[in-house]
Design an enzyme around this catalytic site. Structure first.
Site, PDB file in Angstrom:
ATOM      1  N   ASP A   7       0.868  -1.175   0.000  1.00  0.00           N
ATOM      2  CA  ASP A   7       0.000   0.000   0.000  1.00  0.00           C
ATOM      3  C   ASP A   7       0.913   1.236   0.000  1.00  0.00           C
ATOM      4  O   ASP A   7       2.135   1.113  -0.195  1.00  0.00           O
ATOM      5  CB  ASP A   7      -0.999  -0.034   1.168  1.00  0.00           C
ATOM      6  CG  ASP A   7      -0.333   0.153   2.531  1.00  0.00           C
ATOM      7  OD1 ASP A   7       0.911   0.222   2.594  1.00  0.00           O
ATOM      8  OD2 ASP A   7      -1.060   0.223   3.535  1.00  0.00           O
ATOM      9  N   HIS A   8       0.323   2.413   0.253  1.00  0.00           N
ATOM     10  CA  HIS A   8       1.114   3.657   0.248  1.00  0.00           C
ATOM     11  C   HIS A   8       2.225   3.633   1.293  1.00  0.00           C
ATOM     12  O   HIS A   8       3.321   4.123   1.051  1.00  0.00           O
ATOM     13  CB  HIS A   8       0.187   4.858   0.478  1.00  0.00           C
ATOM     14  CG  HIS A   8      -0.686   4.697   1.684  1.00  0.00           C
ATOM     15  ND1 HIS A   8      -1.756   3.825   1.705  1.00  0.00           N
ATOM     16  CD2 HIS A   8      -0.624   5.254   2.917  1.00  0.00           C
ATOM     17  CE1 HIS A   8      -2.331   3.882   2.886  1.00  0.00           C
ATOM     18  NE2 HIS A   8      -1.652   4.725   3.654  1.00  0.00           N
ATOM     19  N   GLY A  65       2.090  -0.718   6.382  1.00  0.00           N
ATOM     20  CA  GLY A  65       2.706   0.009   7.484  1.00  0.00           C
ATOM     21  C   GLY A  65       3.237  -0.914   8.563  1.00  0.00           C
ATOM     22  O   GLY A  65       4.413  -0.857   8.936  1.00  0.00           O
ATOM     23  N   GLY A  67       2.488  -4.435   8.412  1.00  0.00           N
ATOM     24  CA  GLY A  67       2.506  -5.803   7.889  1.00  0.00           C
ATOM     25  C   GLY A  67       1.303  -6.607   8.343  1.00  0.00           C
ATOM     26  O   GLY A  67       1.043  -7.696   7.824  1.00  0.00           O
ATOM     27  N   ILE A  68       0.545  -6.055   9.275  1.00  0.00           N
ATOM     28  CA  ILE A  68      -0.570  -6.825   9.860  1.00  0.00           C
ATOM     29  C   ILE A  68      -1.753  -6.927   8.893  1.00  0.00           C
ATOM     30  O   ILE A  68      -2.277  -8.018   8.637  1.00  0.00           O
ATOM     31  CB  ILE A  68      -1.009  -6.204  11.202  1.00  0.00           C
ATOM     32  CG1 ILE A  68       0.125  -6.283  12.218  1.00  0.00           C
ATOM     33  CG2 ILE A  68      -2.250  -6.916  11.743  1.00  0.00           C
ATOM     34  CD1 ILE A  68      -0.123  -5.502  13.507  1.00  0.00           C
ATOM     35  N   GLY A  69      -2.155  -5.804   8.341  1.00  0.00           N
ATOM     36  CA  GLY A  69      -3.296  -5.826   7.423  1.00  0.00           C
ATOM     37  C   GLY A  69      -3.031  -6.701   6.204  1.00  0.00           C
ATOM     38  O   GLY A  69      -3.888  -7.489   5.795  1.00  0.00           O
ATOM     39  N   MET A  70      -1.854  -6.579   5.640  1.00  0.00           N
ATOM     40  CA  MET A  70      -1.492  -7.397   4.474  1.00  0.00           C
ATOM     41  C   MET A  70      -1.499  -8.879   4.833  1.00  0.00           C
ATOM     42  O   MET A  70      -1.931  -9.718   4.033  1.00  0.00           O
ATOM     43  CB  MET A  70      -0.110  -7.003   3.950  1.00  0.00           C
ATOM     44  CG  MET A  70      -0.090  -5.732   3.133  1.00  0.00           C
ATOM     45  SD  MET A  70      -1.023  -5.897   1.588  1.00  0.00           S
ATOM     46  CE  MET A  70      -0.384  -4.469   0.701  1.00  0.00           C
ATOM     47  N   HIS A  97       9.996 -23.906   8.450  1.00  0.00           N
ATOM     48  CA  HIS A  97       8.984 -24.523   9.314  1.00  0.00           C
ATOM     49  C   HIS A  97       7.572 -24.404   8.758  1.00  0.00           C
ATOM     50  O   HIS A  97       6.742 -25.274   8.996  1.00  0.00           O
ATOM     51  CB  HIS A  97       9.002 -23.877  10.711  1.00  0.00           C
ATOM     52  CG  HIS A  97      10.226 -24.191  11.499  1.00  0.00           C
ATOM     53  ND1 HIS A  97      10.218 -24.351  12.867  1.00  0.00           N
ATOM     54  CD2 HIS A  97      11.502 -24.381  11.117  1.00  0.00           C
ATOM     55  CE1 HIS A  97      11.445 -24.621  13.294  1.00  0.00           C
ATOM     56  NE2 HIS A  97      12.248 -24.639  12.238  1.00  0.00           N
ATOM     57  N   ARG A 131       8.170 -33.468  10.294  1.00  0.00           N
ATOM     58  CA  ARG A 131       7.116 -32.895  11.150  1.00  0.00           C
ATOM     59  C   ARG A 131       6.663 -31.517  10.660  1.00  0.00           C
ATOM     60  O   ARG A 131       5.493 -31.157  10.828  1.00  0.00           O
ATOM     61  CB  ARG A 131       7.583 -32.817  12.609  1.00  0.00           C
ATOM     62  CG  ARG A 131       8.744 -31.881  12.868  1.00  0.00           C
ATOM     63  CD  ARG A 131       9.208 -31.960  14.315  1.00  0.00           C
ATOM     64  NE  ARG A 131      10.225 -30.972  14.622  1.00  0.00           N
ATOM     65  CZ  ARG A 131      11.517 -31.058  14.298  1.00  0.00           C
ATOM     66  NH1 ARG A 131      11.952 -32.126  13.639  1.00  0.00           N
ATOM     67  NH2 ARG A 131      12.374 -30.117  14.634  1.00  0.00           N
ATOM     68  N   HIS A 132       7.572 -30.782  10.034  1.00  0.00           N
ATOM     69  CA  HIS A 132       7.189 -29.449   9.558  1.00  0.00           C
ATOM     70  C   HIS A 132       6.192 -29.560   8.399  1.00  0.00           C
ATOM     71  O   HIS A 132       5.189 -28.844   8.364  1.00  0.00           O
ATOM     72  CB  HIS A 132       8.429 -28.659   9.149  1.00  0.00           C
ATOM     73  CG  HIS A 132       9.378 -28.456  10.286  1.00  0.00           C
ATOM     74  ND1 HIS A 132       9.041 -27.747  11.405  1.00  0.00           N
ATOM     75  CD2 HIS A 132      10.644 -28.911  10.494  1.00  0.00           C
ATOM     76  CE1 HIS A 132      10.052 -27.746  12.262  1.00  0.00           C
ATOM     77  NE2 HIS A 132      11.049 -28.456  11.725  1.00  0.00           N
TER      78      HIS A 132
END
Ligand code: RB5
Length: 147
Positions: A7-8, A65, A67-70, A97, A131-132
């Site tokens: 984003d911007h 900004g 990384g959470i929203g993306m 992992h 396991r991963h």
């Protein structure tokens, strides 16, 4: 092919990463945005996530900004494992992992001097078996689980 999007808030960092990918001889597809003018991150997150989910791009890089929203937006797309990483160790673990197919970065919240190495490590590291891989398979099953 590597899919890029922001984003911007992530625009300047995306442009820097795009130059880096070209220097490293990766082919990349830039899904925008193309300026620092305010836009809505789900639009660009979904474009990159869909390109990766459809197999048009092998991996993706998303930046907003925090990384959470993306991360939230990209992980709504079936087949996507988008990992919000904040140092080289998490970028490596996201591949080893979690077999993450998108790395997400927070342009306003992370140390920019780490970005080059994080992206490099994310792109060259293979997912681990055993396991991963079993746990990643469990995540894939969750995509069809009824609630
Ligand atoms: C934009 O102001 C900001 O909300 C966005 O870049 C991102 O941080 C959302 O999670």
């Amino acid at each position: 092919m590597i899919a890029l999007g922001s984003d911007h808030a992530g625009y300047c960092l995306k442009e820097r990463i795009k130059d880096l990918l070209k220097l490293w001889k990766y082919e990349c597809q830039d899904y925008g945005t193309d300026s620092e003018e305010s836009v809505d991150y789900p639009q660009f997150g979904s474009l990159v996530a869909e390109a990766v989910a459809k197999g048009e791009c092998e991996k993706g890089i998303l930046i907003c900004g925090t990384g959470i929203g993306m991360s939230i937006a990209a992980n709504k797309i079936s087949g996507i494992r988008a990992a919000l990483c904040y140092n080289v160790e998490t970028a490596k673990a996201a591949r080893e992992h979690n077999d993450a197919n998108i790395i997400v970065l927070g342009a306003r919240t992370m140390e920019h001097s780490l970005v080059d190495e994080m992206v490099r490590v994310f792109l060259i590291t293979e997912a681990l078996e055993g396991r991963h891989a079993r746990r990643v398979g469990m995540i894939t099953k969750l995509e069809t689980q009824k609630v």
